[in-house]
Design a protein around this motif. Sequence first.
Motif, mmCIF file in Angstrom:
data_model
loop_
_atom_site.group_PDB
_atom_site.id
_atom_site.type_symbol
_atom_site.label_atom_id
_atom_site.label_comp_id
_atom_site.label_asym_id
_atom_site.label_seq_id
_atom_site.Cartn_x
_atom_site.Cartn_y
_atom_site.Cartn_z
ATOM 1 N N GLN A 315 45.976 49.194 37.592
ATOM 2 C CA GLN A 315 44.743 48.874 38.321
ATOM 3 C C GLN A 315 43.793 48.163 37.360
ATOM 4 N N ILE A 317 39.940 47.307 37.092
ATOM 5 C CA ILE A 317 38.776 47.858 37.790
ATOM 6 C C ILE A 317 37.496 47.314 37.146
ATOM 7 N N SER A 333 32.850 42.061 40.248
ATOM 8 C CA SER A 333 34.164 42.094 40.899
ATOM 9 C C SER A 333 34.574 40.687 41.330
ATOM 10 N N GLU A 354 44.682 43.130 46.618
ATOM 11 C CA GLU A 354 43.371 43.780 46.761
ATOM 12 C C GLU A 354 43.615 45.199 47.263
ATOM 13 N N THR A 355 42.738 46.128 46.871
ATOM 14 C CA THR A 355 42.904 47.525 47.299
ATOM 15 C C THR A 355 41.774 47.893 48.255
ATOM 16 N N SER A 360 38.467 47.162 42.705
ATOM 17 C CA SER A 360 39.719 47.472 42.016
ATOM 18 C C SER A 360 40.848 46.582 42.545
ATOM 19 N N PHE A 361 41.684 46.087 41.646
ATOM 20 C CA PHE A 361 42.815 45.224 42.026
ATOM 21 C C PHE A 361 44.094 45.780 41.433
ATOM 22 N N LYS A 362 45.163 45.732 42.218
ATOM 23 C CA LYS A 362 46.451 46.206 41.713
ATOM 24 C C LYS A 362 47.216 44.996 41.184
ATOM 25 N N SER A 364 50.622 43.654 39.286
ATOM 26 C CA SER A 364 51.996 44.063 38.953
ATOM 27 C C SER A 364 52.670 42.974 38.125
ATOM 28 N N VAL A 387 41.118 49.227 32.747
ATOM 29 C CA VAL A 387 42.473 49.263 33.319
ATOM 30 C C VAL A 387 42.998 50.695 33.282
ATOM 31 N N SER A 388 43.879 51.001 34.256
ATOM 32 C CA SER A 388 44.452 52.347 34.325
ATOM 33 C C SER A 388 45.792 52.360 33.588
ATOM 34 N N LYS A 595 38.444 59.118 33.781
ATOM 35 C CA LYS A 595 38.068 58.460 35.042
ATOM 36 C C LYS A 595 36.791 59.093 35.587
#
Length: 609
Positions: A315, A317, A333, A354-355, A360-362, A364, A387-388, A595
């Motif tokens: 993620q 963010i 954002s 998009e989430t 927040s964006f996923k 990959s 980032v996660s 978090k």
Amino acid sequence: MIQKREDVRNVAIIAHVDHGKTTLVDELLKQSGVFRENQEVAERVMDSNDIERERGITILSKNTAVMYKNTKINIIDTPGHADFGGEVERVLKMVNGVILVVDAFEGAMPQTKFVLRKALELKLPVIVCINKIDRPEARVAEVVDEVLELFLELDADDSQLDCPFVFASAKAGTATLDEDGSGVDMTPLFETILDYIPAPEGDPDAGTQVLISTIDYNEYVGRIGVGKVDNGSIAVNQEVVICNHHEPDKQKKVKVSKLYEFDGLNKIEVKQAGIGSIVAISGIADIHIGDTLCAVDHVAPIPFQKISEPTIAMQFIVNDSPLAGQEGKYVTSRHLRDRLFRELNTDVSLRVEETESADSFKVSGRGELHLSVLIENMRREGFEFAVSKAEVLYKNDESGKKLEPMELAYVDVPEEFSGTVIEKLSQRKGELQNMGKASGGYARLEFSIPSRGLIGYRGEFMTDTKGNGILNTTFDGYGPYKGDIQYRKQGSLIAYEAGEAITYGLYNAQERGTLFISPGEKVYSGMVVGQNGKGEDIELNVCKKKQLTNTRSSSADEALRLTPPKILSLEQALDFIDTDELLEVTPEHLRIRKKILDPTLRKRAGMKK
């Protein structure tokens, strides 16, 4: 009528990481007279991007061209890391043969196998170049046998097995066809390319067909499509139709506004290009990899294999920590969204979704290295975000069983460390499949391991092998879910209040574990300032000052000695963070944080679990 174009050769250079592809291209450029005699030339001139130079790796494939005996040789330098395998697969569609570079000491490595398999599947002829023959520990004859064994293992046909071997030292700029000889310059390699790589063929009178294999991006002209003219010819101001083999409905008329060919390191504008030429086309906004540009009256897309799917996601963010917005230029954002979607212009193995939350964006990608290079690039451009932890992307099969991405890991370690490595990888659900001896007192271990078992392992691996181990991985499809893995044995040391870290507070904190910060750094409540020696998280006050009293004792004023903090690099920080933590990335700092910053809310969330 199909014709050959004898004055052109298109060739790609493929190899494992660090076997000398880019250095070899340098020498071919120098010896073909691309540079003036007195011109200063940077080393590894093809690695143009800062990160490529610092890490000594190639990330993006690059095009160049040299002239030799009135023949134009288009050379494509490709990346060696598995994370950038998507680059290699596409580029091979543009060429008529490949040069496989193999290190004379390391021999055939996992990535050598991966890139060679792709070339053999496309029935491309291969020239094997054994590089670094001047290394003192070179084992040329053994490496030749290893490469031939690899050809047999990959079911090469007879014509492919009968490939020429060239022995070179790219650093010294010499090549020879004799295993024990020493060369003078690169002429033997140039001659082998002309003799062995077939000239491109096509029908010059048919309708235009150009398959786009790479996309370049430029702030001024937008997207630039790079591909080979398969049939017909293409000219400036010509009307063409964009179509795609995988999307039959896509058909759009566009106009070619500019056309370039490659010469040395530059692009030169041309009015027209014929079969076999590798061209760059600008002025078409909606051009993608895998598209074919066809003549208006003859629409026939060229088949093209799909790009490998991403296996790992993070993620990205918007930064919402108490120190947000103090160091970065781009923090909202909208900035983050525009930048991530712009990256899709050039990177085909990336996905951005998009989430539910606008902040927040996923994202990959193909692996941790792939995503960390993107993070580092954005950080240097002045972006600030969080980032996660990386997570793998699961799939389900027809019966609803959970599948996860698997990797083959090849580990070369000094024999005394092999026990530790086997134990660690077994805890991470790795299965030892093969064990043998590599050269120089090293053991070679092969594991089949879930991708998530390798997340966060590289740093630990380097510590366990005292920096002497080599770890290589290649993606090995999806397999059944292997069960839960415990990532991190140690807990975090968490700052209890906001302020500035003080020596006295840090001195008391360092008894609990390893610190990541030094005195004078800004901290906030919920920020991770170190690693606990034990398994649980502890909150500490690192901003605590010493209470002053009016009595003096003989020992009270001795200087407080702090152990130097452990400064984490971007990769180490991404490896370290746990699932309930984020990495805050700014142009100047990398901070790890929880978090949930509020201690009370964090405890409640922990109890609910």
